[in-house]
Design a protein around this motif. Sequence first.
Motif, PDB file in Angstrom:
ATOM      1  N   HIS A  26      49.208  71.948  45.755  1.00 28.16           N
ATOM      2  CA  HIS A  26      49.170  73.552  46.837  1.00 28.16           C
ATOM      3  C   HIS A  26      47.557  72.267  47.891  1.00 28.16           C
ATOM      4  O   HIS A  26      47.009  71.470  47.846  1.00 28.16           O
ATOM      5  CB  HIS A  26      47.468  74.438  46.167  1.00 28.16           C
ATOM      6  N   GLU A  27      48.500  73.261  48.807  1.00 29.04           N
ATOM      7  CA  GLU A  27      47.826  73.050  50.530  1.00 29.04           C
ATOM      8  C   GLU A  27      46.709  74.038  50.252  1.00 29.04           C
ATOM      9  O   GLU A  27      46.921  75.270  50.278  1.00 29.04           O
ATOM     10  CB  GLU A  27      48.260  72.575  51.950  1.00 29.04           C
ATOM     11  N   LEU A  28      45.021  73.541  50.149  1.00 31.33           N
ATOM     12  CA  LEU A  28      44.355  74.184  50.035  1.00 31.33           C
ATOM     13  C   LEU A  28      42.950  74.200  51.195  1.00 31.33           C
ATOM     14  O   LEU A  28      43.096  72.840  51.701  1.00 31.33           O
ATOM     15  CB  LEU A  28      43.179  73.806  48.944  1.00 31.33           C
ATOM     16  N   ARG A  29      42.529  74.955  51.345  1.00 30.50           N
ATOM     17  CA  ARG A  29      41.212  74.922  52.432  1.00 30.50           C
ATOM     18  C   ARG A  29      40.306  75.868  52.236  1.00 30.50           C
ATOM     19  O   ARG A  29      40.919  76.938  50.946  1.00 30.50           O
ATOM     20  CB  ARG A  29      42.160  75.422  53.892  1.00 30.50           C
ATOM     21  N   THR A  30      39.360  75.170  52.153  1.00 29.29           N
ATOM     22  CA  THR A  30      37.993  76.103  51.310  1.00 29.29           C
ATOM     23  C   THR A  30      36.525  76.238  52.487  1.00 29.29           C
ATOM     24  O   THR A  30      36.621  76.261  53.427  1.00 29.29           O
ATOM     25  CB  THR A  30      36.810  75.548  50.495  1.00 29.29           C
ATOM     26  N   ALA A  31      36.095  77.637  51.787  1.00 31.05           N
ATOM     27  CA  ALA A  31      34.932  77.922  52.749  1.00 31.05           C
ATOM     28  C   ALA A  31      33.692  78.740  51.665  1.00 31.05           C
ATOM     29  O   ALA A  31      34.106  78.760  50.736  1.00 31.05           O
ATOM     30  CB  ALA A  31      35.152  78.923  53.758  1.00 31.05           C
ATOM     31  N   ALA A  32      32.570  78.300  52.140  1.00 36.71           N
ATOM     32  CA  ALA A  32      31.340  78.992  51.442  1.00 36.71           C
ATOM     33  C   ALA A  32      30.934  80.001  51.567  1.00 36.71           C
ATOM     34  O   ALA A  32      29.968  80.591  51.116  1.00 36.71           O
ATOM     35  CB  ALA A  32      30.512  77.653  51.397  1.00 36.71           C
ATOM     36  N   THR A  33      31.283  80.703  53.257  1.00 37.39           N
ATOM     37  CA  THR A  33      30.904  82.009  53.010  1.00 37.39           C
ATOM     38  C   THR A  33      32.169  82.850  54.578  1.00 37.39           C
ATOM     39  O   THR A  33      32.664  82.403  54.230  1.00 37.39           O
ATOM     40  CB  THR A  33      29.881  81.992  54.425  1.00 37.39           C
ATOM     41  N   GLY A  34      31.718  84.559  53.880  1.00 33.87           N
ATOM     42  CA  GLY A  34      32.299  85.256  54.350  1.00 33.87           C
ATOM     43  C   GLY A  34      33.016  85.573  55.592  1.00 33.87           C
ATOM     44  O   GLY A  34      34.404  84.710  56.616  1.00 33.87           O
ATOM     45  N   GLU A  35      32.052  84.670  56.857  1.00 37.31           N
ATOM     46  CA  GLU A  35      32.200  84.408  57.890  1.00 37.31           C
ATOM     47  C   GLU A  35      33.145  83.020  58.349  1.00 37.31           C
ATOM     48  O   GLU A  35      33.807  82.674  58.868  1.00 37.31           O
ATOM     49  CB  GLU A  35      30.793  84.693  58.431  1.00 37.31           C
TER      50      GLU A  35
END
Length: 226
Positions: A26-35
């Motif tokens: 999978h190509e994946l992007r992560t984020a730690a907050t909703g914003e």
Amino acid sequence: MPRVLLIEDDPSVREGIELGLRRRGHELRTAATGEAGLAALDEFHPDLLLLDLMLPGINGVQVCRRVREASQLPIIMLTARGDDFDVVVGLEAGADDYIVKPARTEVIEARIRAVLRRIEEPGGRPAVELHGDIAIDRAALGVTKAGKPLALAPSELKLLLYLTAAPEQVFSRQQLLEHVWEHSYHGDARLVDACVRRLRHKIGDVPGNPLYIQTLRGFGYRFGPL
């Protein structure tokens, strides 16, 4: 492979899911907050969103509602408890499914594939079907009511397609879980009930006296008769 955006504030959970899904291609992007996750949506254009409910700042339910205002992107919620009230709220906000943490990568992968398969429908049926003032174009996966297009999330669309494939036939919640959500175990009926409520609202069913999706208490749901 589907592009996945993961919004998860716990570093260990985030890194574990990221590593597992990347290993599967999978190509994946992560984020730690909703914003940060909302900002990444416009830039990354994922095929599916993995969304933690308990986020700092804008929480997962708020993120889900914002996404649904502009997109029918498939959404799978991540929650630490399967019996949380937040799960029901998240489903009502428009999520297509949920996973209880911790979950093995193969479980997450299976749910991703199941959600993305829901908008697929085999051929062999008439291109356009009329059910009262609802028209369903199975080839184009389009639904209109009184000529106006309806924006349906993947689970809502698959549920409508499944129910209208056999009008007047009663389906139990477990049958719908197995065929729409592809949950072969004794799954969570809240997925079905929340999706039915959202779908009823979108197709204009009158609360307490629905014309289209009818409840047979103790048995399940059916579409029609109209």
